[in-house]
Design a protein around this motif. Structure first.
Motif, mmCIF file in Angstrom:
data_model
loop_
_atom_site.group_PDB
_atom_site.id
_atom_site.type_symbol
_atom_site.label_atom_id
_atom_site.label_comp_id
_atom_site.label_asym_id
_atom_site.label_seq_id
_atom_site.Cartn_x
_atom_site.Cartn_y
_atom_site.Cartn_z
ATOM 1 N N TYR A 192 -158.936 47.407 6.646
ATOM 2 C CA TYR A 192 -157.485 47.245 6.584
ATOM 3 C C TYR A 192 -156.874 48.069 5.453
ATOM 4 C CZ TYR A 192 -157.990 43.489 9.975
ATOM 5 O OH TYR A 192 -158.260 42.780 11.108
ATOM 6 N N ASN A 193 -157.639 48.293 4.421
ATOM 7 C CA ASN A 193 -157.144 49.156 3.341
ATOM 8 C C ASN A 193 -156.979 50.585 3.823
ATOM 9 O OD1 ASN A 193 -156.384 50.075 0.817
ATOM 10 N ND2 ASN A 193 -158.494 50.330 0.118
ATOM 11 N N ARG A 194 -157.957 51.086 4.570
ATOM 12 C CA ARG A 194 -157.842 52.447 5.091
ATOM 13 C C ARG A 194 -156.762 52.526 6.168
ATOM 14 N NH1 ARG A 194 -162.899 53.718 5.357
ATOM 15 N NH2 ARG A 194 -162.901 55.208 3.643
ATOM 16 N N CYS A 201 -145.611 39.369 22.817
ATOM 17 C CA CYS A 201 -146.857 39.051 22.137
ATOM 18 C C CYS A 201 -146.540 38.509 20.751
ATOM 19 C CB CYS A 201 -147.762 40.290 22.033
ATOM 20 S SG CYS A 201 -146.982 41.686 21.220
ATOM 21 N N ARG A 202 -147.510 37.827 20.181
ATOM 22 C CA ARG A 202 -147.345 37.291 18.837
ATOM 23 C C ARG A 202 -147.406 38.438 17.810
ATOM 24 N NH1 ARG A 202 -151.031 33.686 21.145
ATOM 25 N NH2 ARG A 202 -152.718 34.779 20.069
ATOM 26 N N PRO A 203 -146.883 38.197 16.605
ATOM 27 C CA PRO A 203 -146.896 39.265 15.592
ATOM 28 C C PRO A 203 -148.310 39.704 15.252
ATOM 29 C CG PRO A 203 -145.371 37.533 14.964
ATOM 30 C CD PRO A 203 -146.135 37.014 16.150
ATOM 31 N N PHE A 204 -148.474 40.985 15.000
ATOM 32 C CA PHE A 204 -149.765 41.550 14.652
ATOM 33 C C PHE A 204 -150.058 41.305 13.168
ATOM 34 C CE2 PHE A 204 -148.838 43.610 18.544
ATOM 35 C CZ PHE A 204 -150.033 44.029 19.089
ATOM 36 N N TYR A 205 -151.363 41.208 12.847
ATOM 37 C CA TYR A 205 -151.887 41.164 11.482
ATOM 38 C C TYR A 205 -151.388 39.953 10.689
ATOM 39 C CZ TYR A 205 -152.616 46.037 12.821
ATOM 40 O OH TYR A 205 -152.958 47.193 13.499
ATOM 41 N N TYR A 206 -150.827 38.951 11.352
ATOM 42 C CA TYR A 206 -150.392 37.756 10.625
ATOM 43 C C TYR A 206 -151.590 36.952 10.131
ATOM 44 C CZ TYR A 206 -145.303 37.585 10.891
ATOM 45 O OH TYR A 206 -143.975 37.814 10.678
ATOM 46 N N VAL A 207 -152.661 36.937 10.892
ATOM 47 C CA VAL A 207 -153.853 36.191 10.480
ATOM 48 C C VAL A 207 -154.443 36.806 9.220
ATOM 49 C CG1 VAL A 207 -156.162 35.468 11.180
ATOM 50 C CG2 VAL A 207 -154.293 35.476 12.851
ATOM 51 N N GLN A 208 -154.502 38.134 9.161
ATOM 52 C CA GLN A 208 -155.045 38.799 7.978
ATOM 53 C C GLN A 208 -154.183 38.568 6.753
ATOM 54 O OE1 GLN A 208 -154.704 40.211 10.976
ATOM 55 N NE2 GLN A 208 -156.880 40.297 11.525
ATOM 56 N N LEU A 209 -152.881 38.450 6.951
ATOM 57 C CA LEU A 209 -151.973 38.226 5.831
ATOM 58 C C LEU A 209 -151.813 36.753 5.493
ATOM 59 C CD1 LEU A 209 -149.177 40.790 6.834
ATOM 60 C CD2 LEU A 209 -150.890 41.061 5.040
ATOM 61 N N GLY A 210 -152.487 35.876 6.226
ATOM 62 C CA GLY A 210 -152.392 34.456 5.949
ATOM 63 C C GLY A 210 -151.084 33.839 6.367
ATOM 64 N N LEU A 211 -150.449 34.346 7.412
ATOM 65 C CA LEU A 211 -149.156 33.862 7.873
ATOM 66 C C LEU A 211 -149.318 33.139 9.205
ATOM 67 C CD1 LEU A 211 -146.992 37.046 7.165
ATOM 68 C CD2 LEU A 211 -147.273 35.047 5.688
ATOM 69 N N ASN A 212 -148.435 32.201 9.444
ATOM 70 C CA ASN A 212 -148.360 31.532 10.738
ATOM 71 C C ASN A 212 -147.388 32.279 11.642
ATOM 72 O OD1 ASN A 212 -150.117 29.476 9.909
ATOM 73 N ND2 ASN A 212 -148.420 28.325 8.979
ATOM 74 N N HIS A 213 -147.609 32.164 12.933
ATOM 75 C CA HIS A 213 -146.786 32.911 13.870
ATOM 76 C C HIS A 213 -145.351 32.394 13.935
ATOM 77 C CE1 HIS A 213 -150.281 35.092 15.121
ATOM 78 N NE2 HIS A 213 -150.911 33.990 15.506
ATOM 79 N N ASP A 214 -145.159 31.134 13.571
ATOM 80 C CA ASP A 214 -143.818 30.573 13.603
ATOM 81 C C ASP A 214 -143.133 30.601 12.245
ATOM 82 O OD1 ASP A 214 -145.571 28.824 12.476
ATOM 83 O OD2 ASP A 214 -144.829 27.036 13.507
ATOM 84 N N LEU A 241 -149.675 40.284 -2.182
ATOM 85 C CA LEU A 241 -149.866 41.638 -2.695
ATOM 86 C C LEU A 241 -149.988 41.663 -4.213
ATOM 87 C CD1 LEU A 241 -147.370 43.629 -0.438
ATOM 88 C CD2 LEU A 241 -149.838 43.456 -0.212
ATOM 89 N N LEU A 242 -149.449 40.677 -4.877
ATOM 90 C CA LEU A 242 -149.590 40.614 -6.331
ATOM 91 C C LEU A 242 -150.974 40.149 -6.747
ATOM 92 C CD1 LEU A 242 -146.135 39.096 -7.297
ATOM 93 C CD2 LEU A 242 -146.913 41.429 -7.647
ATOM 94 N N GLY A 243 -151.725 39.630 -5.800
ATOM 95 C CA GLY A 243 -153.078 39.169 -6.098
ATOM 96 C C GLY A 243 -154.117 40.235 -5.835
ATOM 97 N N ASP A 244 -155.291 39.780 -5.449
ATOM 98 C CA ASP A 244 -156.411 40.710 -5.233
ATOM 99 C C ASP A 244 -156.388 41.387 -3.870
ATOM 100 O OD1 ASP A 244 -157.347 40.029 -7.732
ATOM 101 O OD2 ASP A 244 -158.611 38.398 -6.963
ATOM 102 N N CYS A 245 -155.614 40.855 -2.928
ATOM 103 C CA CYS A 245 -155.533 41.430 -1.572
ATOM 104 C C CYS A 245 -156.915 41.585 -0.957
ATOM 105 C CB CYS A 245 -154.792 42.760 -1.583
ATOM 106 S SG CYS A 245 -153.088 42.663 -2.120
ATOM 107 N N LEU A 246 -157.616 40.489 -0.858
ATOM 108 C CA LEU A 246 -158.985 40.551 -0.368
ATOM 109 C C LEU A 246 -159.071 40.996 1.079
ATOM 110 C CD1 LEU A 246 -160.364 37.248 -1.964
ATOM 111 C CD2 LEU A 246 -160.568 39.592 -2.830
ATOM 112 N N TYR A 247 -158.008 40.826 1.823
ATOM 113 C CA TYR A 247 -158.059 41.198 3.241
ATOM 114 C C TYR A 247 -158.269 42.692 3.429
ATOM 115 C CZ TYR A 247 -153.375 43.302 3.163
ATOM 116 O OH TYR A 247 -152.310 44.115 2.919
ATOM 117 N N ARG A 248 -157.895 43.497 2.428
ATOM 118 C CA ARG A 248 -158.003 44.946 2.568
ATOM 119 C C ARG A 248 -159.452 45.421 2.622
ATOM 120 N NH1 ARG A 248 -153.169 46.978 -1.574
ATOM 121 N NH2 ARG A 248 -151.441 46.487 -0.150
#
Length: 1459
Positions: free
Chosen positions: A681-683, A759-772, A786-793
């Motif tokens: 995801y970082n790349r 369709c549901r929003p993309f990349y919400y799971v990686q960002l820790g967001l709910n679809h609603d 984004l102010l943290g470590d951004c481990l998902y990247r």
């Protein structure tokens, strides 16, 4: 030295803000050399060995007591000193340095365009004067006169003769005014004209006329006064044209300047002028296009200073490659094939790779050929070329002809350098070069002074990175190219080879090149392979005596006039040690068109001398990617000799993706790059950050980023400066680098805007967001993340091919997107998604070309989806249905049907497979062949449902669940199944498969045993026959549709009855019972509309409302309901009763028009409804033209018939209503024709008319009224009506061809609507609403109907379906590739390749033949030597032979003669 380099960089950056004359820092850093010691030349005592005279030297080398000179050889380092340079700046070539137009361009323009020559001269004068190139851009006279003389001739020919209308050799007062306008762009006043005529005391002046001489004197004085400090003035005017402050002019800026000064000139004239001015054909017209830059520098100047000066201050683009062309300065002419290689090979390769060409830069030998090639390429190249051909001349200062014209201690801005037009070679500067480095070693008239500096410059550049300020990831490759050359050129080759600079030698071009080519040829035949050299050193063992003798023979053969052969031999032996850095170009083997291939092969082969693994080839691979030469990469780097690892291909893969090189992406994926490991995801975020700032996707992403940053800023302001701690997230929000960069959230927002709620929003799971999650809350969470470590990247992308596909589609990269589509799964859905994204982007794109390309790529993806689905449909019909309704976890839970309807994919919907599925959903469990009359009869006689009048499909027995498990394991991927299941069976099958997989094998067996003993178990049983048959009939969409149609007709009948018969007065006398029933009926319809708006779909309420209001028929329903509600309110009151009744009548029309949508399902009526809707647009255009003529005729007719009639109602009737009736033949003859006027009671008194009396008709202009009537009827009844018929015919012919496709597409919406509707129709639908309310909100039972359009698959079932779909896609692509290979074009290409291969093999055979002959000659020599030894030994007494010498077979020994 670093401080000097920093100063150069600082000066270069500040150059844009300072005046160009502010270059006083140059002499402080750059030095020149001057000879300070006189060393007598033995051939001429008056000259020093440096070439200068005795008087120019301060000291003289002395001798010893015996008379011999202590200094016998002049040396630049010892006998010269450095001083501040006095020659730098810009040079303007005068004379014949430009392309000739022979003075015809100026006059041809006006003659061809029928424009006055005054206008042409004025326009060209203004633009050319502003660009400070009045002669060099448009008119260059082919003579050798100075510039001032050329200008005088220009004024004499182009102005005086044009203004002298009577051709008497004199200019009158009016002619003088025109001449001043043509020359200076303004009209002189009377006072100035009198002054000009009064200044001349000739007889002609006294007569009010000027002679040629007087005119010339006056205009030259005025010109000289105008052109003071022309350079500064031209700079200021160039800045005035450069309104965008970009430092250059583009074609649109040039055309805008022409439009301002000469609006009548056609656009192609400005384009032609721009092409003439744009010397380097890069599409940008900078001030450097008119003047080259030069610098006199010492031979000891550090190359770092010079390189930074060229890139930072001179503005030269950093090179991707440097080709240094040396040799060819001999008096012999350059061979024609060498010129062809330079013209069609070197220059073209330099343009395609963004290379610098370094030559001598003089008008002699190879330097002149390169200059002419650059000039011709600039003239023939397209004006929008993106890369320049940068030619740099590196020449000895003392060898330059007329070099004193360049000397100016304060710098030249510009220096006027005169170039003589001659076909002979001279040592003057070539005007086709962009920059000149004039190396000064203190000598005069001698060659070779630049050799050491040039070698150091090449070595320094080879260690620099590509890109602006070295931002690239590879070193700049440097390649030296040898053409011909004398003996001293071998020293130059040896010097560069020691610095590991590769060489390309043109065999057959001259002595030095032929010698090196011969050395390589012999090395490949008779020498052993050269082992790799250690870096920076030569071999320890010296050359053998035999090798030295052979080198001496070659030197003597190629350079017979050279005396010092031993030095040449040493150079040859040193070159032989580094022979693996040399590549030979044979004119017989390679052509000029393949020169860029030869360059890259030379660099790759040179790198192999030190290579031991694949990591040593990464720079060459990156260079091949930069040049987009996948053929070279396949033949040289991916031929199986090198084992590539993932780490070696990672950076090159990124370069290929960013720079749109799909062939390299395919090559890397086929040779060891795992896309699952590559794409994190970082790349992926870095790929989105690399988008071009001119692309539409970049603008959309930046807009979303600004919204997120703006919300972050507002939150920080609301927080307050004193409320948050320094370590709180809010305090660091605006300063965080990570939060200011693009992330996946912006990508998700853009995709949501493009794809909508399908369709549901993309990349919400990686960002820790709910679809609603709301947008505002989502932005807060993303900023905090984004102010943290951004481990998902650091996580790997779950669907890499789909993510790359979206990335490529957003940039409209067709070939890249198609490749990613080929590699990904879910091909049909992915193609439809790409179609949807591209069509939405095309609506936002403003550039026409990009918009068209997006639409074309969208249509291509729709065709791909259609073709793959066709292949799937031919393989398996049941799986094909599953494919259409399967939810995709990759695409946010979307299905193919949903994506196709949002993408407006009419072609896909017209496929038989899609229509078959829709028909199955439409008919439910009933047979599709059931007649409609049977359904209508069953409506009124319900018991007929349980008879055989209507045929139902029998449901499949679901008792054997082990068989279902067996089907899961043995299901074939190639399809071709014998049984075609219904949609209900398919859904039931996959649901049961999922259930069995969750139970496991043992539980499934137990479940089967329990079903065998169903009587004693508590398991649910099947519904009774009566209930099941009742549900199958009433739950079918076709039944719901027919019920709604019948009840809607009853509703219209009731509405008409109430409106015509039973519309009672206002309360308390009304309304009647029938009207109350009508009110209730409409209320149930309102309830249904509310259900469709707020309770259908899985999106938010606002989005559901938007979706509902987008449908045109829903708008019609809202209009009807609103009018009905307003009519009901109004009819309840006495004051508004009649108004309410009128609204009710209008509302009946709206409800009746709603029938059009109902009959859209009909196969014959549906296409016609589409045609009618298209024709309504034509009607609006017709009404516009009709209204124009109607108003024009009506007003004129009213004014001519009646003198005065102020009544507004009658004015409206006579201006609009009566003329409209005239079209249909209702013409009041008794009012318009005088002969048929009837006696009426009228008056002409205005007072009576204002009180209401009828005005009298005016008969004065009766004839004009009749004429206007005839014209009006002619235009409206014949012209406009036939125009409308023609428009209808055109629309009908266009739509009729595709009406079936349109109808099939719109049929889906109607089926979905009635599939989701309750089975009962209004007004009984209220019962269904109550039942649904209890079922959904009280008992919480989910809907079963939704599975007819959405099916969720998991586990092996989904995997097998994807595998089957991928197999069908591969079969389709294989068939397409086979058809393409069998096409005539492909066959011709293959034949051409084979012919080229045969020709190369024949040339190789000739080369082998030459080598074999060489071996035969050497063997013959060895044989002769051995024979001589044998004969000598046989005749001597040193050795006594015990047997006779051996003889060849077939020969007879002398000792044994044949008898």
């Amino acid at each position: 030295m670093d401080s000097q380099d920093g100063e150069v960089a600082r000066k270069g950056k500040a150059g844009a803000r300072k005046s160009e004359k502010d270059q006083s820092w140059v002499p402080k850093i750059i030095k020149k050399r001057m000879c300070t010691t006189f060393v007598e030349d033995t051939s001429n005592e008056a000259l020093c060995q440096c070439g200068g005279g005795r008087g120019a030297h301060g000291s003289i080398a002395t001798g010893d007591y015996f008379g011999a000179a202590i200094v016998s050889q002049w040396d630049s380092m010892q006998h010269s000193s450095e001083y501040p340079t006095d020659a730098y700046g810009e040079v303007e070539f005068t004379g014949a340095g430009r392309r000739h137009s022979h003075g015809t361009y100026l006059h041809t323009v006006g003659d061809a365009e029928n424009i006055s020559k005054n206008t042409v001269c004025l326009a060209i004068r203004k633009v050319v004067a502003a660009l400070n190139t009045p002669l060099n851009m448009f008119v260059v006279f082919p003579n050798f006169l100075p510039t001032q003389t050329v200008k005088e001739g220009f004024y004499q020919l182009a102005v005086f003769e044009l203004c002298d209308e009577d051709k008497d050799g004199l200019l009158s007062r009016e002619d003088l005014k025109v001449a001043v306008v043509m020359l200076f762009g303004y009209k002189p006043s009377k006072l100035e004209t009198d002054r000009l005529l009064g200044d001349q005391r000739s007889s002609h002046a006294q007569q009010g006329a000027l002679s040629l001489h007087a005119f010339q004197t006056l205009m030259l004085e005025k010109l000289s006064a105008e052109e003071e400090d022309s350079y500064v003035r031209a700079r200021l005017m160039f800045g005035a044209f450069d309104v965008r402050r970009r430092g250059f002019l583009k074609a649109e800026d040039f055309e805008a300047a022409f439009r301002q000064v000469a609006p009548r000139l056609p656009g192609r004239i400005a384009a032609e002028a721009f092409r003439h001015a744009d010397r380097d054909s890069d599409g940008h017209l900078s001030f450097m296009d008119f003047e080259a830059v030069f610098l006199r520098l010492s031979r000891d100047t550090h190359p770092q200073i010079v390189f930074n000066l060229m890139t930072a201050h001179w503005g030269m683009p950093p090179p991707n490659l440097v080709v240094s062309v040396v040799g060819g300065e001999s008096p012999e002419k350059v061979k024609p094939w060498v010129r062809e290689v330079l013209r069609n090979g070197l220059v073209r390769a330099a343009q395609s790779t963004g290379a610098w060409i370094l030559t001598g830069g003089l008008r002699e030998g190879v330097g002149r050929c390169v200059g002419e090639a650059v000039r011709d390429h600039a003239a023939a190249a397209p004006s929008l070329s993106q890369k320049k051909v940068v030619a740099v001349g590196v020449a000895p200062w003392g060898l330059v002809h007329n070099r004193q014209q360049l000397v100016n201690a304060q710098g030249s801005f510009p220096a006027r350098y005169y170039v003589q037009n001659t076909t002979h070679d001279t040592c003057g500067l070539d005007s086709n070069y962009q920059a000149f480095l004039l190396v000064d070693d203190g000598s005069v008239g001698q060659r070779g002074g630049e050799t050491t500096f040039l070698a150091n410059l090449e070595d320094y550049i080879s260690h620099q990175r590509t890109g602006i300020w070295g931002s690239g990831n590879i070193d700049i490759p440097v390649l030296c190219m040898l053409i011909s050359g004398e003996a001293k050129m071998l020293q130059r080759v040896d010097l560069s080879l020691k610095k590991a600079i590769p060489w390309l030698v043109l065999a057959g071009s001259g002595p030095a090149a032929d010698l090196i080519a011969e050395i390589l040829g012999e090395a490949s035949v008779v020498s052993s392979p050269v082992s790799p050299l250690p870096e920076g050193g030569d071999r320890d063992e010296g050359p053998s005596t035999e090798l030295r003798d052979r080198a001496r023979d070659k030197a003597r053969r190629h350079f017979p006039a050279e005396a010092d052969l031993e030095k040449i031999v040493d150079w040859i032996l040193n070159i032989h040690k580094n022979i693996d850095l040399i590549t030979v170009f044979h004119q017989d083997h390679e052509g000029p068109d393949d020169f860029d291939t030869v360059l890259l092969k030379a660099l790759v082969q040179a790198s192999k001398r030190l290579a031991s693994n694949a990591s040593e080839y990464t720079d060459e691979l990156k260079l091949a990617v930069a040049w987009d030469r996948v053929d070279i990469a396949k033949s040289e780097l991916f031929n199986g000799d090198i084992h590539w690892k993932y780490e070696d291909l990672e950076d090159s893969m990124t370069d290929a993706l960013i720079n749109d090189k799909p062939q390299f992406v395919r090559l890397f994926c086929e040779n060891g790059l795992n896309i699952l490991h590559y794409l994190t995801y970082n790349r992926l975020e870095s790929l989105y950050r690399s988008l071009s700032d001119s692309s539409l996707a970049y603008g959309l992403l930046q807009k979303k980023l600004e919204e997120r940053q703006a919300l972050a800023g507002s939150l920080s302001q609301l927080k307050g400066p004193g409320q948050g701690s320094p370590s709180s997230p809010i305090s660091h929000l605006m300063g965080s680098t990570s939060s200011k960069e693009l992330c996946l959230y912006e990508v998700s927002c853009v995709l949501w805007d493009l794809l909508g709620d399908v369709c549901r929003p993309f990349y919400y799971v990686q960002l820790g967001l709910n679809h609603d999650t709301s947008s505002r809350r989502a932005i807060k969470q993303v900023n905090k993340l984004l102010l943290g470590d951004c481990l998902y990247r650091n996580h790997r992308c779950l669907s890499p091919w789909a993510s790359l596909f979206i990335w490529a589609v957003l940039q409209n990269r067709s070939e890249m997107a198609v490749y990613f589509w080929e590699m990904a799964s879910e091909s049909v859905l992915m193609a439809l998604s790409g179609c949807k994204i591209l069509r939405e982007l095309s609506k936002l794109e403003s550039e026409t070309e990009s918009k068209v390309s997006m639409k074309e790529l969208a249509q291509r993806f729709e065709n791909l989806a259609h073709d793959v689905f066709s292949s799937c449909y031919q393989s398996s019909e049941s799986r094909c249905f599953t494919l259409l309704i399967r939810k995709s976890p990759v695409w946010g839970g979307a299905t193919c049907l949903q994506m196709a309807i949002t993408a407006d994919s009419r072609l896909f919907f017209s496929h038989d497979g899609v229509q078959t599925l829709l028909s199955q959903i439409w008919w439910g469990d009933m047979e599709r062949s059931t007649e409609v009359w049977k359904l209508v009869l069953a409506f009124f006689v319900a018991p007929l449902i349980f008879t055989k009048l209507i045929t139902f499909r029998e449901p499949e027995e679901d008792g054997n669940y082990l068989a279902v498990q067996h089907d899961i394991d043995t299901d074939s991927l190639d399809g071709n199944e014998a049984t075609v299941f219904s949609l209900a069976d398919i859904i039931k099958k996959y649901v049961m498969q999922q259930y069995v997989l969750e139970l496991g094998q043992e539980d499934a067996e137990e479940y089967t045993a329990l079903r065998a003993n169903r009587k004693g178990s508590s398991l649910p049983t099947r519904r009774p026959f009566v209930v099941q048959r009742w549900r199958n009939f009433w739950f079918a969409p076709v039944t719901s549709f027919l019920g709604n149609v019948l009840m809607y007709f009853l509703f219209l009948c009731l509405f008409a009855y109430v409106l015509l018969v039973d519309f009672k007065p206002e309360p308390p006398h009304g309304p009647a019972i029938s009207e109350m029933v009508l009110y209730f009926w409409v209320f149930t319809m309102v309830c249904e509309e509310i259900r469709q708006t707020f309770f259908v779909g899985s999106t938010t309420v606002i989005q559901r409302m938007k979706i509902y209001i987008q449908d045109i028929w829903n708008k019609c329903d809202l209009t009807a309901i609103t009018l009905f509600s307003l009519a009901v309110v109004c009819r309840m009151f006495h004051e508004s009763y009649e108004f309410g009744r009128a609204l009710m009548a209008l509302d009946f029309m709206v409800f009746t028009l709603r029938l059009i949508h109902i009959f859209a399902i009909h196969k014959q009526l549906g296409p016609k409804i589409i045609i009618v809707s298209k024709m309504m647009k034509d009607v609006f255009f017709f009404l516009f033209f009709l209204f124009v003529w109607l108003m024009a005729y009506g007003v004129a007719n009213q004014a001519l018939i009646y003198n005065y009639d102020p009544r507004p109602s009658w004015i409206f009737r006579r201006v609009f209503y009566r003329p409209y009736l005239h079209i249909f033949g209702q013409i009041p003859i008794n009012e318009m024709d005088v002969d048929k006027l009837l006696p009426v009671n009228c008056t002409s008194d205005r007072t009576l008319i204002e009180k209401g009396a009828e005005p009298c008709i005016t008969t004065y202009y009766n004839w004009l009224v009749v004429v206007l009537l005839v014209v009006y009827l002619l235009v409206t009844n014949i012209l406009l009506v036939n125009l409308l018929i023609a428009m209808f015919s055109s629309t009908f012919s266009k739509v009729q061809e595709r009406s079936d496709t349109y109808w099939k597409f719109q049929r889906y919406n109607l089926i979905v609507e009635y599939h989701s509707r309750p089975c009962l129709a209004p007004p009984f639908i209220i019962l269904s609403h109550l039942h649904l309310f209890v079922k959904r909100f009280v008992r919480r039972i989910p809907s079963v109907k939704i599975k007819h359009f959405v099916l969720e698959l998991r586990g092996p079932a989904a995997s097998r379906l994807n595998t089957w779909e991928g197999l069908q896609k591969e079969n389709l692509l294989s068939a397409q590739n086979k058809r393409q290979r069998e096409s005539d074009t492909s066959r011709l290409k293959r034949t051409s390749v084979k012919v080229d291969s045969v020709l190369k093999q024949m040339s190789e055979i000739r080369d082998h033949d030459r080598r074999l002959r060489l071996l035969e000659s050497e063997l013959e020599y060895c044989s002769s030597a051995l024979s001589w030894l044998v004969e000598a030994l046989s005749e001597s007494n040193l050795i006594k032979a015990t047997r006779p010498p051996p003889v060849l077979r077939g020969e007879i020994s002398p000792a044994h003669p044949r008898h």
